[in-house]
Design an enzyme around this catalytic site. Structure first.
Site, short mmCIF file in Angstrom:
data_model
loop_
_atom_site.label_atom_id
_atom_site.label_comp_id
_atom_site.label_asym_id
_atom_site.label_seq_id
_atom_site.Cartn_x
_atom_site.Cartn_y
_atom_site.Cartn_z
N LYS A 66 0.67 -1.66 0.21
CA LYS A 66 0.06 0.33 0.48
C LYS A 66 0.80 1.18 0.15
O LYS A 66 0.72 2.54 -0.67
CB LYS A 66 -0.78 0.61 1.21
C1 LIG Z 1 -4.51 -4.46 1.49
C2 LIG Z 1 -3.84 -5.82 1.57
C3 LIG Z 1 -4.48 -6.79 0.53
C4 LIG Z 1 -5.57 -6.41 -0.20
O1 LIG Z 1 -5.43 -5.60 -0.61
P1 LIG Z 1 -6.72 -5.22 -1.64
O2 LIG Z 1 -6.60 -4.32 -2.38
O3 LIG Z 1 -8.21 -5.24 -0.73
O4 LIG Z 1 -7.19 -6.01 -3.11
C5 LIG Z 1 -3.03 -8.05 0.43
N1 LIG Z 1 -2.21 -8.28 1.34
C6 LIG Z 1 -1.87 -7.07 2.12
C7 LIG Z 1 -0.76 -7.45 2.87
C8 LIG Z 1 -2.59 -5.81 1.93
O5 LIG Z 1 -2.18 -5.29 3.07
#
Ligand SMILES: *Cc1c(COP(=O)(O)O)cnc(C)c1O
Length: 467
Positions: free
Chosen positions: A112
């Site tokens: 993210k």
């Molecule tokens: C947020 C997250 C996901 C999922 O991502 P999305 O965009 O909600 O599909 C997968 N793995 C990790 C480690 C995350 O922080």
């Protein structure tokens, strides 16, 4: 570049309005009116390009007049220089046709950071220009909150409020949020699930009076700028391994944000064979892809908490496309979903989704076994979300659903999920050195019931105190 809402409002022409709004005022999600296109020679150039430069040139396709190319390049260079790997998003080959894309070298050790760090800088620029202040609200299943706080804690014109489901994030995840002491950061531990937190955020936005009063905005993965920034690593990774062949991606998915960015990259011209949705026991996306029924059940806590989600907000963006961008029909479907708690795709919608996506749900046992197996075979640790995706990659290859070159997205550093990693491998993954003192720092957080009214009162109260 123009943007439209999936519920029919638009077009609006300014990227910065989309950036600041988060959710569209009609309750829909913004999408570009037309996907920008990249040629195969444009894409081939990403092979040797520094990541920051690729990011600036791809984002420039989305930002229109809101940012100059030069400014985007400056921002991207600063942002990605802070990642702790020279390649930013390095690929590791783990099999003849298999790669892992490491997306956890950013400041909060999860993918993210790629979008959120950019978002923080873009917000700051626009708000300074407009002399405005915003209250950013985010619901988090663990990683979004930390990524948002790190990205926004130094913004002069932003206050950030993060709701997390109490007791359902790991200690490392929580401390990455609560050990930040900047005055513009507020953490609220909500007595409820992530879906309830997300529901509260939606209610806050729906209350026009409240949201205008505090200048509410969002950075959840519904924010278009995040999707745009996440398309970049699909391009850079594919350019490095493809050698003219289409590649497939396996993506551990919760809110359908990251994988929708992959779909976006494909719409922009990247030759992608299949996009594989990997879920844990919270398998609504696996079910909708295989049966056509989108029906959330209750959230089951798992070893991969960042995917413990039942309502996958970004799925609406895909639905919009498979319904030929008929906003009226989509609004009706979403209304039906709201009133009955489920929706059914027709055969055409189902088969169009099946043309792009395949899916797999991994059990807890498979996830644990995969962390152990990966450690034995490759000699390094993977986090449980990455393990879910590796189970999916291997399972889908076995059934023949996946073939050729496959890139699995590794979305978090194993040290963010030490209990799960330890359980699987008997090894306690150490935190990188910038977090060496994480467990010695004081925590800052408030507690609340899962009630939108209570949260509203808390936010108003915070604002009064700040004045
Ligand atoms: C947020 C997250 C996901 C999922 O991502 P999305 O965009 O909600 O599909 C997968 N793995 C990790 C480690 C995350 O922080």
């Amino acid at each position: 570049m123009k943007y439209i809402s999936t519920r029919g409002l638009g077009p609006i022409t300014q990227f910065e309005d989309v950036l600041l709004a988060g959710l569209a005022p009609d309750g829909g999600l913004y999408v570009p009116e037309i996907w920008p296109q990249l040629s195969s020679s444009d894409i081939a150039q990403f092979q040797d390009m520094p990541y920051a430069q690729a990011a600036a040139s791809i984002l420039a396709l989305f930002t229109g007049d809101s940012f100059s190319k030069g400014r985007l390049r400056e921002i991207a260079s600063e942002v990605y220089a802070a990642f702790d790997h020279p390649e930013t998003a390095p690929l590791t080959q783990v099999g003849e046709q298999d790669w892992i894309l490491e997306l956890y070298h950013g400041p909060t050790l999860a993918f993210k950071d790629f979008a959120m760090q950019m978002l923080g800088r873009l917000f700051d620029d626009v708000l300074a220009r407009r002399e405005r202040r915003l209250t950013i609200i985010a619901a988090t299943s663990g990683d979004t909150g930390a990524a948002a706080i790190d990205a926004l804690k130094d913004c002069k014109n932003v206050s950030i409020v993060v709701l997390h489901p109490e007791g359902r994030v790991t200690d490392v995840q929580r401390r990455m949020m609560t050990c930040v002491s900047n005055a513009n950061v507020t953490n609220i531990a909500v007595d409820g699930s992530f879906d309830e937190c997300q529901g509260i955020v939606k209610e806050l936005f729906a209350d026009r009076e409240f949201s205008a009063k505090v200048n509410l905005s969002g950075v959840n993965s519904i924010n278009w700028a995040r999707i745009a920034a996440q398309t970049v690593y699909y391009f850079t990774a594919a350019a490095k391994v493809s050698q003219g062949e289409p590649v497939s991606f396996v993506v551990p998915t919760g809110n359908f944000g990251d994988i929708f960015a992959g779909y976006g990259a494909k719409c922009m011209g990247l030759p992608i064979a299949k996009l594989a949705v990997a879920t844990n026991a919270n398998d609504i996306l696996h079910r909708v892809i295989s049966t056509g029924e989108y029906a959330p059940s209750t959230v089951t806590p798992t070893l991969s908490p960042s995917m413990d989600i039942q309502v996958a907000s970004n799925f609406e963006r895909l639905l919009f496309d498979v319904m030929d961008r008929d906003a009226k029909a989509l609004s009706q479907k979403m209304e039906q979903f709201k009133s009955t708690g489920a929706m059914m795709l027709n055969d055409r919608e189902k088969s169009r989704i099946a043309g792009e996506f395949i899916s797999f749900a991994a059990s807890e046992e498979e996830t644990l076994a995969e962390m152990e197996r990966h450690y034995q075979v490759a000699g390094n640790l993977i986090d449980p979300h990455t393990a879910v995706a590796r189970v999916a990659a291997r399972g889908l290859r076995e059934t023949g659903a996946l073939s050729g070159k496959v890139i699995t997205l590794s979305t978090a550093h194993p040290a963010k999920f030490p209990e799960a990693v330890k359980r699987a491998t008997d090894i306690h993954p150490g935190l990188p050195k910038q977090y060496a003192d994480l467990f010695e720092l004081p925590e800052h957080m408030m507690k609340a019931k899962a009630s939108a009214d209570d949260i509203k009162a808390m936010i108003i109260n915070l604002q009064t105190q700040a004045q």
